[in-house]
Design an enzyme around this catalytic site. Structure first.
Site, PDB file in Angstrom:
ATOM      1  N   ASP A  13       0.804  -1.224   0.000  1.00 47.99           N
ATOM      2  CA  ASP A  13       0.000   0.000   0.000  1.00 47.99           C
ATOM      3  C   ASP A  13       0.841   1.280   0.000  1.00 47.99           C
ATOM      4  O   ASP A  13       0.302   2.367  -0.048  1.00 47.99           O
ATOM      5  CB  ASP A  13      -0.970   0.008   1.190  1.00 47.99           C
ATOM      6  CG  ASP A  13      -0.241   0.100   2.528  1.00 47.99           C
ATOM      7  OD1 ASP A  13       1.011   0.161   2.537  1.00 47.99           O
ATOM      8  OD2 ASP A  13      -0.921   0.109   3.560  1.00 47.99           O
ATOM      9  N   TYR A  20      10.658   4.338   1.109  1.00 48.90           N
ATOM     10  CA  TYR A  20      11.538   3.377   1.791  1.00 48.90           C
ATOM     11  C   TYR A  20      12.994   3.497   1.375  1.00 48.90           C
ATOM     12  O   TYR A  20      13.884   2.984   2.061  1.00 48.90           O
ATOM     13  CB  TYR A  20      11.039   1.941   1.573  1.00 48.90           C
ATOM     14  CG  TYR A  20       9.948   1.563   2.556  1.00 48.90           C
ATOM     15  CD1 TYR A  20      10.259   0.944   3.762  1.00 48.90           C
ATOM     16  CD2 TYR A  20       8.619   1.864   2.302  1.00 48.90           C
ATOM     17  CE1 TYR A  20       9.275   0.625   4.679  1.00 48.90           C
ATOM     18  CE2 TYR A  20       7.625   1.550   3.216  1.00 48.90           C
ATOM     19  CZ  TYR A  20       7.963   0.929   4.410  1.00 48.90           C
ATOM     20  OH  TYR A  20       6.986   0.619   5.323  1.00 48.90           O
TER      21      TYR A  20
HETATM   22  P1  NAD Z   1      -0.458  -8.011  13.843  1.00 50.64           P
HETATM   23  O1  NAD Z   1       0.606  -8.700  14.619  1.00 50.64           O
HETATM   24  O2  NAD Z   1      -1.372  -7.080  14.517  1.00 50.64           O
HETATM   25  O3  NAD Z   1      -1.357  -9.117  13.130  1.00 50.64           O
HETATM   26  C1  NAD Z   1      -0.860 -10.248  12.519  1.00 50.64           C
HETATM   27  C2  NAD Z   1      -1.734 -11.438  12.883  1.00 50.64           C
HETATM   28  O4  NAD Z   1      -1.207 -12.574  12.187  1.00 50.64           O
HETATM   29  C3  NAD Z   1      -1.727 -11.799  14.370  1.00 50.64           C
HETATM   30  O5  NAD Z   1      -3.041 -11.869  14.861  1.00 50.64           O
HETATM   31  C4  NAD Z   1      -1.044 -13.151  14.421  1.00 50.64           C
HETATM   32  O6  NAD Z   1      -1.536 -13.997  15.429  1.00 50.64           O
HETATM   33  C5  NAD Z   1      -1.319 -13.702  13.040  1.00 50.64           C
HETATM   34  N1  NAD Z   1      -0.414 -14.751  12.611  1.00 50.64           N
HETATM   35  C6  NAD Z   1       0.923 -14.813  12.790  1.00 50.64           C
HETATM   36  N2  NAD Z   1       1.391 -15.944  12.228  1.00 50.64           N
HETATM   37  C7  NAD Z   1       0.348 -16.595  11.689  1.00 50.64           C
HETATM   38  C8  NAD Z   1       0.207 -17.815  10.975  1.00 50.64           C
HETATM   39  N3  NAD Z   1       1.278 -18.579  10.694  1.00 50.64           N
HETATM   40  N4  NAD Z   1      -1.023 -18.178  10.589  1.00 50.64           N
HETATM   41  C9  NAD Z   1      -2.101 -17.409  10.868  1.00 50.64           C
HETATM   42  N5  NAD Z   1      -2.023 -16.255  11.525  1.00 50.64           N
HETATM   43  C10 NAD Z   1      -0.821 -15.845  11.936  1.00 50.64           C
HETATM   44  O7  NAD Z   1       0.300  -7.283  12.638  1.00 50.64           O
HETATM   45  P2  NAD Z   1      -0.113  -6.008  11.769  1.00 50.64           P
HETATM   46  O8  NAD Z   1       0.728  -4.873  12.145  1.00 50.64           O
HETATM   47  O9  NAD Z   1      -1.568  -5.822  11.770  1.00 50.64           O
HETATM   48  O10 NAD Z   1       0.388  -6.425  10.339  1.00 50.64           O
HETATM   49  C11 NAD Z   1      -0.006  -7.585   9.689  1.00 50.64           C
HETATM   50  C12 NAD Z   1       0.836  -7.793   8.462  1.00 50.64           C
HETATM   51  O11 NAD Z   1       0.454  -6.913   7.419  1.00 50.64           O
HETATM   52  C13 NAD Z   1       2.330  -7.550   8.666  1.00 50.64           C
HETATM   53  O12 NAD Z   1       3.062  -8.495   7.944  1.00 50.64           O
HETATM   54  C14 NAD Z   1       2.535  -6.179   8.091  1.00 50.64           C
HETATM   55  O13 NAD Z   1       3.860  -5.936   7.758  1.00 50.64           O
HETATM   56  C15 NAD Z   1       1.627  -6.293   6.904  1.00 50.64           C
HETATM   57  N6  NAD Z   1       1.268  -5.042   6.215  1.00 50.64           N
HETATM   58  C16 NAD Z   1       1.662  -4.940   4.916  1.00 50.64           C
HETATM   59  C17 NAD Z   1       1.360  -3.828   4.189  1.00 50.64           C
HETATM   60  C18 NAD Z   1       1.860  -3.746   2.776  1.00 50.64           C
HETATM   61  O14 NAD Z   1       2.040  -2.685   2.251  1.00 50.64           O
HETATM   62  N7  NAD Z   1       2.142  -4.865   2.112  1.00 50.64           N
HETATM   63  C19 NAD Z   1       0.620  -2.803   4.772  1.00 50.64           C
HETATM   64  C20 NAD Z   1       0.226  -2.919   6.101  1.00 50.64           C
HETATM   65  C21 NAD Z   1       0.555  -4.072   6.811  1.00 50.64           C
HETATM   66  C1  G6P Z   2       3.432   0.926   4.890  1.00 47.63           C
HETATM   67  C2  G6P Z   2       4.099  -0.181   4.139  1.00 47.63           C
HETATM   68  C3  G6P Z   2       3.824  -1.487   4.801  1.00 47.63           C
HETATM   69  C4  G6P Z   2       4.237  -1.465   6.242  1.00 47.63           C
HETATM   70  C5  G6P Z   2       3.591  -0.317   6.965  1.00 47.63           C
HETATM   71  C6  G6P Z   2       4.262  -0.201   8.330  1.00 47.63           C
HETATM   72  O1  G6P Z   2       2.056   0.830   4.776  1.00 47.63           O
HETATM   73  O2  G6P Z   2       3.721  -0.263   2.805  1.00 47.63           O
HETATM   74  O3  G6P Z   2       4.505  -2.481   4.101  1.00 47.63           O
HETATM   75  O4  G6P Z   2       3.873  -2.659   6.889  1.00 47.63           O
HETATM   76  O5  G6P Z   2       3.789   0.875   6.262  1.00 47.63           O
HETATM   77  O6  G6P Z   2       3.635   0.721   9.074  1.00 47.63           O
HETATM   78  P1  G6P Z   2       3.795   0.814  10.649  1.00 47.63           P
HETATM   79  O7  G6P Z   2       2.829   1.891  10.954  1.00 47.63           O
HETATM   80  O8  G6P Z   2       3.409  -0.541  11.182  1.00 47.63           O
HETATM   81  O9  G6P Z   2       5.204   1.150  10.916  1.00 47.63           O
HETATM   82 MN    MN Z   3       4.455  -2.246   1.907  1.00 50.27          MN
END
Ligand code: NAD
Ligand code: G6P
Ligand code: MN
Length: 444
Positions: A171, A267
């Protein structure tokens, strides 16, 4: 075909889950849903989010069936889309990813450098497990994965599940494009058409136009030259923007100077100005601590409150507007919309002078058969050099995970621009390995 989709959110206990559910509910006219399921491997955490979302769904769309489960068969049976955002090791491990490198004066970050490598070694297994559940119980489903570190996870799925229906996404470009659109005086990023190339969290815009084909780069360039990606309201010191992100968007001004013919992903600051990041980070209180104290605390206390009062009236959980691209993505596949979107896909010549096996981030046309990458042609020496080094980091991490190779992980660390030398790389590796004993494969 049933016009109405069944979705499972994997990582149901994520801090982003309520925002995504609200966003899905807000878009039902564009993307009808018959069922939402939550899947997580941590019952307690997911249940808190689920109890609140059950109330919200009952009030806003009672026709949608809702299930939260830790049973893979129940979760992955009869679904069209798996929306995956898991964090293997939770925030406790993110904290270590950030703090261990800082002990050596090295950037500690969720997806970049040693922290990203350590997180990658944890994530690969968790994401593959979810792919396998999907294929076992709903072989026709698509997985929309935004579990980080997306670059490493994407390379792992390319290597190990080459025929699976997975799209990896981020995102960050969406957030930046929203800002570019505002800087150019447009209502929405959807009024722009862009060209972009790179790796995830490692890319550049080369062309930005409005729908009439007018070049918006000069106007955006002027803005970024002065303010980075900061907008008026933040420059006036808004109370509501997160300080860490304000710093990041402002820093884009300096990152941009490296190549003013393009617009950088935020980044890149970790690779070009690591010393500044280290200097302004408190090694005792990093981004993980900030997020635990703010987003995580807010989401869980608000979910618990909603479940307790049994109504969403007056709730402070917000629609994740950024995440509407997830609806665009799912719609594109479901209804064959052929929308143009930035996705992480195998290069296959889209960047003509770059490794065809690399997972790159480029604009694609997305339809029912998946993404068709759009050719971005040859990229300049500067970016090519940087990307070749970075993609080698990502590929070596995946090879290290597959082979259990200590040597390759050490090589991955030393190839990262953020790590100063081989000795520091080895010390970092040893300490990260020790901290990740419960999550990484055994290394030999
Ligand atoms: P979070 O820790 O709040 O939530 C992650 C959840 O995944 C937890 O509830 C955990 O229990 C669960 N989990 C962990 N391992 C698991 C498995 N093997 N099977 C099933 N569930 C499992 O984390 P968050 O901050 O909400 O972020 C979630 C993910 O989304 C992270 O990897 C974060 O980096 C990613 N994210 C990516 C983007 C992007 O741009 N691609 C944007 C925002 C968040
Ligand atoms: C952006 C990135 C994600 C990352 C997030 C982290 O949205 O694209 O890949 O997980 O920022 O944000 P945070 O608020 O958890 O540092
Ligand atoms: Mn990202």
């Amino acid at each position: 075909m049933n016009q109405s989709s069944s979705i499972v959110i994997a990582g149901g206990g994520s801090t982003f889950t309520p925002g995504i559910v609200l966003m899905l509910l807000d878009n039902l006219d564009r993307f009808p849903i018959r069922q939402i399921k939550f899947y997580d491997n941590l019952y307690e955490r997911q249940q808190q989010v689920a109890d609140a979302c059950e109330v919200i769904i009952r009030e806003k769309a009672p026709e949608i069936q809702f299930v939260a489960t830790t049973d893979p068969e129940e979760a992955f049976t009869d679904v069209d889309f798996v929306m995956a955002h898991i964090r293997v090791g939770l925030y406790a491990m993110r904290e270590k990813d950030e703090k261990i490198p800082l002990k050596y004066g090295v950037v500690g970050q969720e997806t970049c450098g040693p922290g990203g490598i350590a997180y990658g070694m944890r994530s690969i297994g968790g994401v593959l497990e979810i792919v396998d559940y999907m294929e076992k119980y709903s072989p026709d489903a698509w997985m929309l994965n935004y579990s980080n570190p997306a670059a490493i996870v994407a390379e792992a799925t390319r290597r190990l599940r080459p025929n699976s229906k997975i799209i990896n996404i981020c995102d960050m470009p969406i957030g930046i494009e929203d800002r570019m659109a505002k800087a150019a005086g447009l209502a929405s990023r959807k009024d722009m058409e862009i060209r972009y190339f790179g790796l995830n969290h490692f890319g550049w815009w080369t062309d930005i136009r409005d729908k009439q084909g007018n070049d918006l780069m000069p106007k955006i360039r002027e803005h970024v030259k002065q303010h980075g990606y900061l907008l008026e309201e933040e420059m006036e010191g808004s109370q509501h923007s997160d300080e860490s992100w304000v710093q990041t968007f402002g820093k884009a001004k300096e990152v941009f100077e490296l190549d003013p013919t393009t617009m950088p992903n935020t980044y890149l600051k970790y690779y070009f100005f690591p010393q500044d990041e280290v200097a302004h980070t408190n090694p005792e209180y990093t981004r993980a601590n900030q997020v635990m104290a703010s987003r995580e605390k807010h989401v869980f206390s608000e979910c618990n409150r909603i479940a307790h009062v049994n109504t969403s009236d007056g709730m402070t959980l917000e629609i994740d507007e950024h995440a509407s691209y997830i609806v665009d993505l799912a719609r594109a596949i479901k209804f064959n919309t052929h929308e143009r979107m930035l996705l992480i896909v195998p290069n296959n010549g889209a960047i003509s002078n770059f490794d065809e096996t690399a997972m790159v981030e480029v604009p694609c046309i997305l339809g029912a058969n998946g993404p068709e990458p759009l050719t971005q042609g040859k990229i300049p020496q500067f970016q090519k050099g940087l990307m070749e080094q970075q993609v080698s980091v990502e590929k070596l991490v995946v090879e290290a995970w597959i082979e259990g190779s200590y040597q390759k992980l050490w090589q991955a660390l030393i190839l990262s621009r953020i790590v100063p030398d081989a000795r520091t790389a080895k010390q970092l590796l040893d300490e990260l390995y020790e901290a990740n004993k419960d999550f990484w494969p055994e290394l030999n």
